[in-house]
Design an enzyme around this catalytic site. Sequence first.
Site, short mmCIF file in Angstrom:
data_model
loop_
_atom_site.label_atom_id
_atom_site.label_comp_id
_atom_site.label_asym_id
_atom_site.label_seq_id
_atom_site.Cartn_x
_atom_site.Cartn_y
_atom_site.Cartn_z
N TYR A 87 -3.13 10.18 0.36
CA TYR A 87 -3.30 9.02 1.59
C TYR A 87 -2.58 7.84 1.78
O TYR A 87 -2.60 7.12 1.16
CB TYR A 87 -4.81 9.17 2.27
CG TYR A 87 -4.32 9.45 3.39
CD1 TYR A 87 -4.22 10.40 4.37
CD2 TYR A 87 -5.23 8.25 4.65
CE1 TYR A 87 -4.68 10.56 5.46
CE2 TYR A 87 -4.58 8.05 5.33
CZ TYR A 87 -4.68 9.24 6.49
OH TYR A 87 -4.27 9.51 7.31
N LYS A 93 -3.55 -3.01 8.23
CA LYS A 93 -3.57 -4.30 7.98
C LYS A 93 -2.41 -4.64 6.93
O LYS A 93 -2.24 -3.85 6.32
CB LYS A 93 -4.27 -5.46 8.64
CG LYS A 93 -5.51 -5.28 9.21
CD LYS A 93 -5.32 -6.13 10.01
CE LYS A 93 -5.77 -7.10 11.36
NZ LYS A 93 -4.77 -6.62 12.51
N ASP A 94 -2.04 -6.10 7.41
CA ASP A 94 -0.65 -6.77 6.53
C ASP A 94 -1.51 -6.54 4.72
O ASP A 94 -0.77 -7.46 3.84
CB ASP A 94 -0.77 -8.41 6.74
CG ASP A 94 -0.58 -7.62 8.78
OD1 ASP A 94 0.39 -7.08 8.90
OD2 ASP A 94 -1.37 -8.22 9.54
N ASP A 101 0.94 -1.25 0.38
CA ASP A 101 0.05 0.33 0.06
C ASP A 101 1.15 1.08 0.00
O ASP A 101 1.75 1.66 1.36
CB ASP A 101 -1.25 -0.28 0.91
CG ASP A 101 -1.50 0.91 1.23
OD1 ASP A 101 -1.60 2.45 0.54
OD2 ASP A 101 -2.86 1.41 2.63
N ASP A 104 -6.38 -0.93 -1.12
CA ASP A 104 -5.64 0.78 -1.27
C ASP A 104 -3.94 -0.59 -1.90
O ASP A 104 -2.73 0.22 -1.37
CB ASP A 104 -5.17 1.08 -0.23
CG ASP A 104 -5.09 0.01 1.10
OD1 ASP A 104 -4.97 -0.93 0.85
OD2 ASP A 104 -5.57 0.64 2.35
N TYR A 138 0.84 0.65 14.89
CA TYR A 138 0.29 0.86 13.60
C TYR A 138 0.94 1.24 12.30
O TYR A 138 1.48 2.64 12.61
CB TYR A 138 -1.56 1.60 14.26
CG TYR A 138 -2.38 1.67 13.15
CD1 TYR A 138 -3.48 -0.04 12.84
CD2 TYR A 138 -2.46 2.38 12.26
CE1 TYR A 138 -3.66 0.03 11.31
CE2 TYR A 138 -3.68 2.66 11.08
CZ TYR A 138 -3.90 1.18 10.90
OH TYR A 138 -4.73 0.85 9.52
#
Length: 368
Positions: free
Chosen positions: A90, A234-235, A12, A52, A231
């Site tokens: 973002y 997530k993976d 990402d 993403d 954080y």
Amino acid sequence: MAKITLSIIKADIGSIGGHIKPSQKLLETVSNYIKEKGRGLIIDSYIGHTGDDIAILTTHKKGPSNPKIHKLCWDAFLAGTKIAKSQGLYGAGQDLLVSAFSGNVKGMGPQVAEMEIEERPAEPFLMFMADKTEPGAFNLPLYLAFTDPMHNAGLILSPKVKEGFKFVIMDVSYTKVDKIIELKAPEEIYDIAALLRDTGRFVVESIFSRASGEQVVSASTTRLHNIAGKYVGKDDPVMLVRTQKDFPATGEILSPYTITPLVAGFMRGSHNSPLMPVKKNTSISFFDGPAIVSCLAFCEKEGKLTESADTFDHPYWDYVREQAAQETQELRRQGFFGAAMLPMSELEYTGVMETLKELEKRFKIREK
Ligand code: F6R
Ligand code: MG
Ligand code: MG
């Protein structure tokens, strides 16, 4: 027969409007980089996204963990990150956790699934990409597809498939080096199940045919928060699965996705969500989710890829998606309560921990 390596490396590196999907320009930048700089190094490539995350599939003859292949993808993501920053996307470069490339992208942020294969006369394989979830999300679908005749009719009907499979399972809580166990199906399926139920800790890394010893599955296992210590999203795992003949058929591999099992991820990486099978290049929406998985089928010959067939783009899966949306609705009705949100150890943000620390000071022991 030619030996070919299939490599998926994904990250990402920024998206439009939050954690929704990469921009077209970002995808084009990564794709053009691979095509131009990969000349003479790779045979073929496919670049796509799920939510993403951008996944780069390459075919080559360099074997898994090859520094040149990994650097090509790392540099493509760096070139993409520049564009992401210039567009104000973002989370630009969010999965590139270290500043300098050191031989292999494993442990640097991106997810990796690779396997070297002795090419069969026809070589069908599947490329899975999930978003808003973790590597353990593949545990149940893999368990069912490789051990359960309720999903894999080949376990009854095909003598080679019936010989069973070897699972290589990783304890991803152990971060110093890889800690793995090899277990055989069908003899040890209860041991396999005992591990795979714990999706945050035990993850299927690979699966091998016992009839031929050939590798059938390679799945990514990296847990970002184990690397970053904080954080970072997530993976969002990726996976390669070879199919047909002495391996499970494509439809047998897909069958368990009809269950839409609850997996960890969703909003802020801190909730449970049904795993919804989606069409290729699907974006993220409701409550930053739900957790999604796409699956593209390919054939390849001496590394040359066919166009992809989008396996979840079919009326049957519209029905499954509808069901997954209803389940999602049921779970979301209880918001932060109980099983809707993950246990403390799996929360991706520290807010609850900080609140508890503050409240602890205000707890009093009541005298009798
Ligand atoms: C989950 C995810 C999103 C973000 C959420 C807040 O994996 O990526 O749900 O956690 O949109 O994002 P930040 O903290 O970046 O504002
Ligand atoms: Mg993201
Ligand atoms: Mg993602």
